[in-house]
Enzyme design. Sequence first.
Site, mmCIF file in Angstrom:
data_model
loop_
_atom_site.group_PDB
_atom_site.id
_atom_site.type_symbol
_atom_site.label_atom_id
_atom_site.label_comp_id
_atom_site.label_asym_id
_atom_site.label_seq_id
_atom_site.Cartn_x
_atom_site.Cartn_y
_atom_site.Cartn_z
ATOM 1 C CB CYS A 81 -14.085 3.837 -16.574
ATOM 2 S SG CYS A 81 -15.227 4.293 -15.250
ATOM 3 C CG HIS A 344 -18.775 0.300 -16.635
ATOM 4 N ND1 HIS A 344 -17.512 -0.047 -17.088
ATOM 5 C CD2 HIS A 344 -18.699 1.623 -16.272
ATOM 6 C CE1 HIS A 344 -16.715 1.007 -17.008
ATOM 7 N NE2 HIS A 344 -17.402 2.027 -16.508
#
Length: 396
Positions: A81, A344
């Site tokens: 991430c 995201h």
Amino acid sequence: MAGRVFVVGVGMTKFEKPGSKDWEYPDMAKEAVEKALQDAGVSYEQVEQAYAGSAYGSMGQRALYEVGMTGIPVMTVSNACATGSSALFLARNAVRGGLADCVLAFGMEKMEKGSLGAGMAASKVTIVDHHLRAMVEGRGGWEAAAPMPQMFGNAGREHMEKYGSTPEHFAWIGWKNHKHSVHNPYAQFQDEYTLDQVKDAPMIFNPLTKLQCSPTSDGAAAAIVASERFVEEHGLWDQAIEIAGQHIATDTVDSFAEKSSIQAVGFGCSKRAADKAMAEAGITIEDVDVIELHDCFSANELISYEALGMAPVGEGHKLVEAQATTYGGKWVVNPSGGLISKGHPLGATGLAQCAELTWQLRGQAGARQVDGARVALQHNIGLGSACAVAVYRPAR
């Protein structure tokens, strides 16, 4: 001697629900990169290197065919991430080391619906096998839930057990970030909810309800990074934002030694990266005005308050009680809506944070503008693990 490095242009797409828009990763990358070039007032021919971020295998070289074919080095980065921030980190290093004067960093992701898995399903070795083992051993077993909500939810449970935080503290963070996103046209969600609606949303993994969890998303974001010489030669001082400090930290043995879920989801990485980035910039957290923080789940935002030094260990929930992390408080955290509401897309997240903070420091954030913002901090973490922290301030 390392030189100063500046963000001179940023751009991003609106983050979208996976499958809701008919586009491929080169389409979204083209939109974000062209917006960043336009914002910087430079042409693609002036870019000397490019670093592309994608956690799921999209290729930077192919994405840039839609922008131009100039033969420059293009490297594709994958770092969980923290992929987008890792591309930015490499771009800054190239400029800071004198290898180039104008470098492109961009990230993109086209994702599937549903919760993230724990890595390569066909392999016994995943990017989070150490983290899952520490969680299972520390919590006494595995529950029937998706791995990411379970890991961060267990970190929240550990915080409640040790320090007295409650589900209401985590719910407030979800409420806050959804409220912030109402004014962000790039956010996947732009709906405001009541605190009760956040608390009563479907439970994903106690204490985390659906409105406290970041969604999967499609989208892209980009930044043009330049040297002091380039900024001077092209008259970009008024729009340039300095990356005054930046660091990426990974796990140490301490991440797993105590079988702590809080440590397993990156507390130590966050603290090390933040300490080093702020030391390089010559600031403390008290000097920061606005923060884009990796709120993949509301529990992680609260825990990260402590890792960044905003509150002593065990007292992050007191910032919630004081409403210290929204407008009118000591800091404004996630004015964009954060990952919870903005979305995201893994490869784009870090560069979207960079874009938001650039707009904030230029005074270009519209209805979500943080008054008097002069110092900004970015926090982007990916399990497996990498935590990127950067400090930004206006060039002048």
